[in-house]
Design an enzyme around this catalytic site. Structure first.
Site, PDB file in Angstrom:
ATOM      1  N   PRO A   1       0.823  -1.209   0.000  1.00 51.67           N
ATOM      2  CA  PRO A   1       0.000   0.000   0.000  1.00 51.67           C
ATOM      3  C   PRO A   1       0.861   1.264   0.000  1.00 51.67           C
ATOM      4  CG  PRO A   1      -0.837  -1.582   1.600  1.00 51.67           C
ATOM      5  CD  PRO A   1       0.485  -2.119   1.115  1.00 51.67           C
ATOM      6  N   ALA A   2       0.477   2.255  -0.803  1.00 50.10           N
ATOM      7  CA  ALA A   2       1.298   3.447  -1.026  1.00 50.10           C
ATOM      8  C   ALA A   2       1.249   4.451   0.121  1.00 50.10           C
ATOM      9  CB  ALA A   2       0.897   4.121  -2.336  1.00 50.10           C
TER      10      ALA A   2
ATOM     11  N   ASP B   1       4.593   0.606   9.610  1.00 46.96           N
ATOM     12  CA  ASP B   1       6.051   0.695   9.624  1.00 46.96           C
ATOM     13  C   ASP B   1       6.545   0.599  11.073  1.00 46.96           C
ATOM     14  OD1 ASP B   1       8.642   1.584   8.080  1.00 46.96           O
ATOM     15  OD2 ASP B   1       8.583   2.828   9.889  1.00 46.96           O
TER      16      ASP B   1
ATOM     17  N   TYR C   1      11.821   1.176  18.308  1.00 47.65           N
ATOM     18  CA  TYR C   1      10.723   2.043  18.761  1.00 47.65           C
ATOM     19  C   TYR C   1      10.165   1.561  20.101  1.00 47.65           C
ATOM     20  CZ  TYR C   1      10.902   3.605  13.861  1.00 47.65           C
ATOM     21  OH  TYR C   1      11.317   4.063  12.630  1.00 47.65           O
TER      22      TYR C   1
ATOM     23  N   LYS D   1      12.510  -3.476  11.465  1.00 49.90           N
ATOM     24  CA  LYS D   1      13.888  -3.070  11.141  1.00 49.90           C
ATOM     25  C   LYS D   1      14.884  -3.605  12.160  1.00 49.90           C
ATOM     26  CE  LYS D   1      11.875   1.332   9.639  1.00 49.90           C
ATOM     27  NZ  LYS D   1      10.899   1.695  10.669  1.00 49.90           N
TER      28      LYS D   1
ATOM     29  N   HIS E   1      18.155  -0.808   9.538  1.00 52.26           N
ATOM     30  CA  HIS E   1      17.663   0.532   9.906  1.00 52.26           C
ATOM     31  C   HIS E   1      18.650   1.642   9.517  1.00 52.26           C
ATOM     32  CE1 HIS E   1      14.653   2.289  13.022  1.00 52.26           C
ATOM     33  NE2 HIS E   1      15.016   3.225  12.175  1.00 52.26           N
TER      34      HIS E   1
HETATM   35  N1  NAP Z   1      13.960   4.602   8.790  1.00 54.12           N
HETATM   36  C1  NAP Z   1      14.236   5.562   9.643  1.00 54.12           C
HETATM   37  O1  NAP Z   1      15.410   5.789  10.002  1.00 54.12           O
HETATM   38  C2  NAP Z   1      13.135   6.417  10.155  1.00 54.12           C
HETATM   39  C3  NAP Z   1      13.451   7.666  10.740  1.00 54.12           C
HETATM   40  C4  NAP Z   1      12.392   8.445  11.198  1.00 54.12           C
HETATM   41  C5  NAP Z   1      11.082   8.004  11.091  1.00 54.12           C
HETATM   42  N2  NAP Z   1      10.800   6.775  10.537  1.00 54.12           N
HETATM   43  C6  NAP Z   1       9.409   6.286  10.388  1.00 54.12           C
HETATM   44  O2  NAP Z   1       8.646   7.302   9.762  1.00 54.12           O
HETATM   45  C7  NAP Z   1       7.492   7.594  10.541  1.00 54.12           C
HETATM   46  C8  NAP Z   1       7.055   9.021  10.315  1.00 54.12           C
HETATM   47  O3  NAP Z   1       8.028   9.973  10.699  1.00 54.12           O
HETATM   48  P1  NAP Z   1       7.817  10.944  11.948  1.00 54.12           P
HETATM   49  O4  NAP Z   1       6.948  10.275  12.930  1.00 54.12           O
HETATM   50  O5  NAP Z   1       9.150  11.379  12.418  1.00 54.12           O
HETATM   51  O6  NAP Z   1       7.163  12.256  11.322  1.00 54.12           O
HETATM   52  P2  NAP Z   1       5.882  12.657  10.458  1.00 54.12           P
HETATM   53  O7  NAP Z   1       5.098  11.490  10.060  1.00 54.12           O
HETATM   54  O8  NAP Z   1       6.390  13.588   9.390  1.00 54.12           O
HETATM   55  O9  NAP Z   1       5.073  13.573  11.485  1.00 54.12           O
HETATM   56  C9  NAP Z   1       4.313  13.027  12.523  1.00 54.12           C
HETATM   57  C10 NAP Z   1       3.646  14.187  13.281  1.00 54.12           C
HETATM   58  O10 NAP Z   1       2.704  14.835  12.406  1.00 54.12           O
HETATM   59  C11 NAP Z   1       1.446  14.961  13.057  1.00 54.12           C
HETATM   60  N3  NAP Z   1       0.393  14.774  12.048  1.00 54.12           N
HETATM   61  C12 NAP Z   1       0.187  13.672  11.282  1.00 54.12           C
HETATM   62  N4  NAP Z   1      -0.843  13.867  10.442  1.00 54.12           N
HETATM   63  C13 NAP Z   1      -1.325  15.111  10.694  1.00 54.12           C
HETATM   64  C14 NAP Z   1      -2.387  15.872  10.159  1.00 54.12           C
HETATM   65  N5  NAP Z   1      -3.168  15.389   9.172  1.00 54.12           N
HETATM   66  N6  NAP Z   1      -2.611  17.120  10.671  1.00 54.12           N
HETATM   67  C15 NAP Z   1      -1.827  17.597  11.644  1.00 54.12           C
HETATM   68  N7  NAP Z   1      -0.793  16.939  12.182  1.00 54.12           N
HETATM   69  C16 NAP Z   1      -0.536  15.703  11.721  1.00 54.12           C
HETATM   70  C17 NAP Z   1       1.402  13.859  14.089  1.00 54.12           C
HETATM   71  O11 NAP Z   1       0.566  14.262  15.163  1.00 54.12           O
HETATM   72  P3  NAP Z   1      -0.659  13.363  15.721  1.00 54.12           P
HETATM   73  O12 NAP Z   1      -0.039  12.118  16.277  1.00 54.12           O
HETATM   74  O13 NAP Z   1      -1.226  14.267  16.767  1.00 54.12           O
HETATM   75  O14 NAP Z   1      -1.619  13.087  14.598  1.00 54.12           O
HETATM   76  C18 NAP Z   1       2.875  13.769  14.514  1.00 54.12           C
HETATM   77  O15 NAP Z   1       3.176  14.707  15.526  1.00 54.12           O
HETATM   78  C19 NAP Z   1       7.930   7.235  11.965  1.00 54.12           C
HETATM   79  O16 NAP Z   1       6.847   7.078  12.844  1.00 54.12           O
HETATM   80  C20 NAP Z   1       8.691   5.966  11.701  1.00 54.12           C
HETATM   81  O17 NAP Z   1       7.798   4.880  11.520  1.00 54.12           O
HETATM   82  C21 NAP Z   1      11.820   5.998  10.046  1.00 54.12           C
END
Ligand code: NAP
Length: 336
Positions: free
Chosen positions: A25-26, A58, A63, A91, A122
């Site tokens: 899923p995208a 993911d 985590y 990961k 990771h």
């Molecule tokens: N591979 C890696 O090294 C790596 C690194 C970083 C992250 N990741 C993965 O990527 C995922 C996403 O990255 P991220 O969590 O850092 O950042 P993100 O998805 O860019 O941002 C998440 C934030 O945005 C808010 N949000 C989401 N949808 C919204 C909307 N429609 N309106 C207003 N606010 C909104 C969320 O708040 P609410 O919870 O209040 O909705 C949360 O505070 C992680 O959870 C993880 O699974 C992987």
């Protein structure tokens, strides 16, 4: 919280075809709580997200919430959603590069699954650092990227496929230079590279390289990670959701700027994995809703600021280095 009865048919969500013919899923739900959202809250979001139509999650051992998510995944399957309809990623953490099979088995046991759809390395750096440590923290065992060592880990990743424990393997936080070496040496090539991708950090060359070499780009921090930990913030960082162009497109469509970022990501061809415990319905509905126009897509393409948010400072292995050394910014792997 999302309205309880609203639901998007997962069948209308775009799918990404992988080189194996499998489809992913995208859009997926991120599950990193950024040190302030608990495992219980995230597991609840996983249940809610599945109920409104998400099928892609993911996860990662680091985590610290795979046990809680595992309970949720089991419950989701009891509601009638079949395992084959789900796409679950986990990961391998950095201090487990020499312990791949046991780490994968631990994630499988915590997530209560027989197999993973995707298992990623990771980070390409094998350093231990304590969870939640400050970016100034340096580990005494920090090492540069050593391809021979990475390939030792990759051979074990390939073994996971042979053992039937995972359907696909992939990379995360790689560069073109590192991926070129891996593609040359891999018996089973990476199906996915997970990388930071949002309107202020579009990584056009790496994105193109990944897609043109038969991998799919999964984009993390698709909203610009507004809730990321303090340690991951620097004064130069910008916020795509505050960009006047994004704000204006959001106003025109009557949606939140965060949803514009998600729609742009899916339409561009990457697979965003937004984290959310409060807005996951809006994000999925955005993907299912009317497309951004080609003018809007072009306008967002023009917003790239090369603004990397997750810089990875804790992986630096030599005093005096800056984080750019981790990302091979001159096109070659930074020497030891
Ligand atoms: N591979 C890696 O090294 C790596 C690194 C970083 C992250 N990741 C993965 O990527 C995922 C996403 O990255 P991220 O969590 O850092 O950042 P993100 O998805 O860019 O941002 C998440 C934030 O945005 C808010 N949000 C989401 N949808 C919204 C909307 N429609 N309106 C207003 N606010 C909104 C969320 O708040 P609410 O919870 O209040 O909705 C949360 O505070 C992680 O959870 C993880 O699974 C992987």
């Amino acid at each position: 919280m999302p309205p309880a009865l609203q639901r998007i048919d997962p069948g209308i969500i775009p799918q990404r075809k992988l080189f194996t013919g499998a489809t992913m899923p995208a859009i997926g739900l991120g599950t990193f709580g950024s040190d302030h959202v608990t495992g219980a809250q995230i597991a609840q979001a996983v249940r809610g997200a599945a109920a409104v139509g998400y099928r892609h999650f993911d996860c990662a051992s680091v985590y610290g919430n795979e046990k809680e998510i595992g309970v949720a995944l089991e419950e989701i399957q009891r509601t009638g959603i079949r395992r084959e309809e789900l796409w679950i990623t986990s990961k391998l953490w950095n201090d487990k590069h020499s312990d791949v099979v046991a780490s994968c088995r631990q994630s499988l046991s915590d997530l209560r699954l027989k197999y993973l759809d995707l298992y990623l390395v990771h980070w390409p750096f094998p350093n231990f650092h304590p969870p939640g440590c400050d970016v100034s923290s340096r580990s005494s065992d920090a090492k540069p990227y050593i391809h021979e060592n990475y390939m030792r880990t990759w051979r074990e990743m390939e073994r996971l496929v042979d053992l039937g424990l995972v359907r696909h393997i992939g990379t995360s936080n790689m560069t073109i230079a590192k991926l070129k070496l891996l593609l040359a040496d891999a018996r089973i090539k990476p199906a996915v590279n997970e990388m930071e991708l949002h309107p202020h950090f579009q990584q056009p060359e790496l994105f193109q390289f990944v897609e043109q070499n038969g991998m799919r780009a999964v984009g993390y921090c698709p909203i610009g990670s507004p809730g990321r930990p303090e340690r991951d913030r620097t004064p130069e960082d910008t916020a795509p959701t505050e960009d006047p162009v994004i704000v204006e497109i959001a106003r025109r469509h009557g949606i939140h700027p965060a949803v514009v970022c998600i729609k742009w990501a899916v339409q561009r061809g990457q697979t965003p994995i937004p984290f959310s415990v409060n807005h996951y319905y809006a994000n999925l509905a955005g993907v299912a809703g009317p497309a951004l126009s080609s003018d809007e897509m072009r306008a967002i393409a023009g917003l790239d600021r090369n603004c990397r948010l997750i810089k990875g400072q804790v992986f630096l292995w030599k005093p005096g280095q800056t984080w750019e050394a981790l990302w091979d910014t001159n096109g070659e792997i930074t020497p030891p």
